[in-house]
Design a protein around this motif. Structure first.
Motif, PDB file in Angstrom:
ATOM      1  N   TYR A 196       0.838  -1.201   0.000  1.00 26.91           N
ATOM      2  CA  TYR A 196       0.000   0.000   0.000  1.00 26.91           C
ATOM      3  C   TYR A 196       0.878   1.259   0.000  1.00 26.91           C
ATOM      4  O   TYR A 196       0.520   2.263  -0.619  1.00 26.91           O
ATOM      5  CB  TYR A 196      -0.922  -0.008   1.217  1.00 26.91           C
ATOM      6  N   SER A 233       1.843   1.811  -3.503  1.00 24.75           N
ATOM      7  CA  SER A 233       0.780   2.466  -4.266  1.00 24.75           C
ATOM      8  C   SER A 233       0.852   3.978  -4.099  1.00 24.75           C
ATOM      9  O   SER A 233       0.731   4.737  -5.074  1.00 24.75           O
ATOM     10  CB  SER A 233      -0.579   1.940  -3.799  1.00 24.75           C
ATOM     11  N   LYS A 292      -7.194  -4.086  -3.881  1.00 24.95           N
ATOM     12  CA  LYS A 292      -7.265  -3.008  -2.900  1.00 24.95           C
ATOM     13  C   LYS A 292      -6.104  -2.015  -3.034  1.00 24.95           C
ATOM     14  O   LYS A 292      -6.192  -0.892  -2.523  1.00 24.95           O
ATOM     15  CB  LYS A 292      -7.282  -3.579  -1.482  1.00 24.95           C
ATOM     16  N   LEU A 293      -5.035  -2.429  -3.717  1.00 27.84           N
ATOM     17  CA  LEU A 293      -3.891  -1.518  -3.908  1.00 27.84           C
ATOM     18  C   LEU A 293      -4.261  -0.344  -4.800  1.00 27.84           C
ATOM     19  O   LEU A 293      -3.552   0.677  -4.801  1.00 27.84           O
ATOM     20  CB  LEU A 293      -2.709  -2.278  -4.510  1.00 27.84           C
TER      21      LEU A 293
END
Length: 284
Positions: free
Chosen positions: A78, A81, A119-120
């Motif tokens: 994350y 990202s 979800k990233l």
């Protein structure tokens, strides 16, 4: 339909995902090196070496620190990202709002697919929306004096309509990349589940074949054991009869024949005894 993965399947899934993550991390190392060097290269255009080196270095520190200090976690992904989104903002600033630099975020979004984690795309999307909305507002309404302080966001007119269209199109790209990440993960899991089912079925077949083989071997050993028991009695009777016959005659020629018969019978008796012992051991 399977509702819960077996222990072997879970181990297989874990090992597969760990291997894929390691390979993805290796690819990202090269990607970040290229991103950092690109920032250095763009610095020559408007003499933005402080931004190229400074922001690029901070991005690398953020990613590798998260990966080092928060181990056995996906947190660093994350952070990656966010780092890729910051690189986009860095490039836009370095090129004084060159519109083509906005497209680098689509490259970043596509790169994140390799982790198979949709979800990233969320932190990347949020940062891009905040960055574009905030800087578009500052450029159009705050720092809009051509002779004053400049906000290098876009060299084209970036009004509300352009912002909305730009954001919607970017969101569609992020959504599609998120979908592909989800699809690849589900495809991998389904493929591994199928392999696990085939592996378990093959094990069942092997176990069944082994059981059948053991059963057949047991039946064979039992037959041999019974046969040797049936043979021992008549062979012993023949040996005793020969011994008795030898005691009731003085004929040398007949005694020779009886001795030859006894040797042959004794060999048969020894052979039967050996087979009996081996069949007994095999049964045990």
């Amino acid at each position: 339909m399977k509702t819960k993965a077996s222990l072997n399947e879970q181990d297989y899934l874990h090992n597969f995902m760990s291997t894929m993550t390691q390979k993805s991390d290796t690819i990202i190392n090269y990607v970040l090196a290229v991103y950092f060097l690109l920032g250095i290269g763009l610095s020559f255009k408007y003499d933005t070496f402080e931004i190229g080196v400074g922001v690029g270095t901070l991005n690398l520190l953020a990613y590798y620190s998260a990966k080092f200090f928060v181990k056995n976690s996906k947190f660093y992904q994350y952070v990656l990202s966010i780092v890729l989104a910051i690189f986009m903002a860095q490039y836009i600033y370095q090129m004084h709002g060159l519109f083509e630099m906005h497209f680098t975020v689509f490259i970043a979004s596509t790169i994140l697919i390799i982790y198979q984690n949709w979800k990233l795309q969320i932190p990347l999307t949020l940062l891009v929306v905040l960055h574009h909305a905030g800087l578009a507002y500052l450029q159009n309404f705050v720092y809009n004096d051509a002779n004053g302080l400049q906000i290098y966001f876009s060299q084209v007119n970036f009004d509300l309509e352009t912002l909305i269209i730009h954001t919607v199109l970017a969101a569609v790209v992020f959504f599609m990349n998120g979908y592909w990440a989800y699809y690849f993960k589900e495809h991998s899991h389904n493929h591994i589940s199928k392999i696990s089912d085939e592996y378990e079925l093959e094990n069942m077949k092997l176990a069944s074949a082994k059981y059948s083989s053991l059963s057949a071997t047991k039946e064979y050993n039992d037959f041999i054991h019974r046969t040797t028991l049936d043979l021992k009695l008549p062979v012993n009777s023949v040996l005793k009869l020969i011994d008795v016959s030898k005691g009731h005659t003085d004929n040398d020629k007949l005694l020779t024949y009886l001795e030859m018969m006894r040797e042959s019978a004794k060999k048969i008796d020894d052979l039967v005894n050996d087979i009996h012992v081996k069949s007994t051991n095999s049964r045990n």
